[in-house]
Design a protein around this motif. Structure first.
Motif, PDB file in Angstrom:
ATOM      1  N   LYS A 139     -17.480  -5.025  32.167  1.00  0.00           N
ATOM      2  CA  LYS A 139     -16.061  -3.128  33.061  1.00  0.00           C
ATOM      3  C   LYS A 139     -16.978  -1.732  32.842  1.00  0.00           C
TER       4      LYS A 139
ATOM      5  N   LYS B 265     -14.461  -6.261  40.428  1.00  0.00           N
ATOM      6  CA  LYS B 265     -13.414  -5.733  39.600  1.00  0.00           C
ATOM      7  C   LYS B 265     -12.693  -7.419  39.564  1.00  0.00           C
ATOM      8  N   THR B 266     -12.636  -8.182  40.563  1.00  0.00           N
ATOM      9  CA  THR B 266     -12.699  -9.701  40.840  1.00  0.00           C
ATOM     10  C   THR B 266     -13.262 -10.466  39.229  1.00  0.00           C
TER      11      THR B 266
ATOM     12  N   SER C   6     -15.346  -9.016  36.456  1.00  0.00           N
ATOM     13  CA  SER C   6     -14.196  -8.734  35.354  1.00  0.00           C
ATOM     14  C   SER C   6     -13.198  -9.013  34.862  1.00  0.00           C
ATOM     15  N   GLU C   7     -11.824  -9.466  35.951  1.00  0.00           N
ATOM     16  CA  GLU C   7     -10.944  -9.980  35.690  1.00  0.00           C
ATOM     17  C   GLU C   7     -11.207 -11.481  35.344  1.00  0.00           C
TER      18      GLU C   7
END
Length: 140
Positions: free
Chosen positions: A109, A125-126, A128-129
């Motif tokens: 991330k 971002k998705t 990494s989440e």
């Protein structure tokens, strides 16, 4: 010594089951790809494939350790004291490997490695989440 016919039957049976599993997986994947692309779109489906690949690489160390301990346990199964010692020492290493997954996800991330793959910031971002969620779930 085991009966040669029995061994041959088990080997052939195991091979048949393995090949059946491979064929079923191929058929299911061929049938599901158009559905995924239709409902998710190419970018989201690509993100899902990348996530599965990264997660598979993550688990190489963890699964390798489990296999090593499993084979070691088979070798020393008769000595219960040694077996208990080996099995109790694996908990700490398993926790360290799980923390390694979380740390690697954090590095993923911070360095924003998904952007190097031409993903949008939102898809990055998705990803990494998703990796954080799976890493924390694996830890627990």
């Amino acid at each position: 010594m085991a009966n040669q016919s029995s061994v041959t039957k088990r080997v052939l049976s195991g091979s048949a089951v393995s090949w059946t599993n491979i064929v079923i997986n191929i058929v299911v994947q061929i049938a599901l790809v158009p559905l995924y692309l239709n409902y998710w779109g190419a970018p989201t489906y690509g993100l899902w494939l990348l996530f599965l690949s990264v997660w598979g690489v993550y688990l190489i160390f963890y699964n390798s350790f489990q296999l090593y301990v499993g084979f070691d346990a088979i070798k020393i199964a008769k000595d219960k004291t040694l077996l208990n010692k080996v099995m109790s020492s694996t908990a700490g290493i398993a926790i360290l490997l799980s923390l390694f997954l979380i740390l690697f996800t954090y590095v993923f991330k911070v360095l924003d490695l998904a952007l190097y793959l031409s993903f949008s910031p939102q898809l990055s971002k998705t990803l990494s989440e998703l990796l954080f969620i799976y890493s924390f779930a694996w830890f627990f």
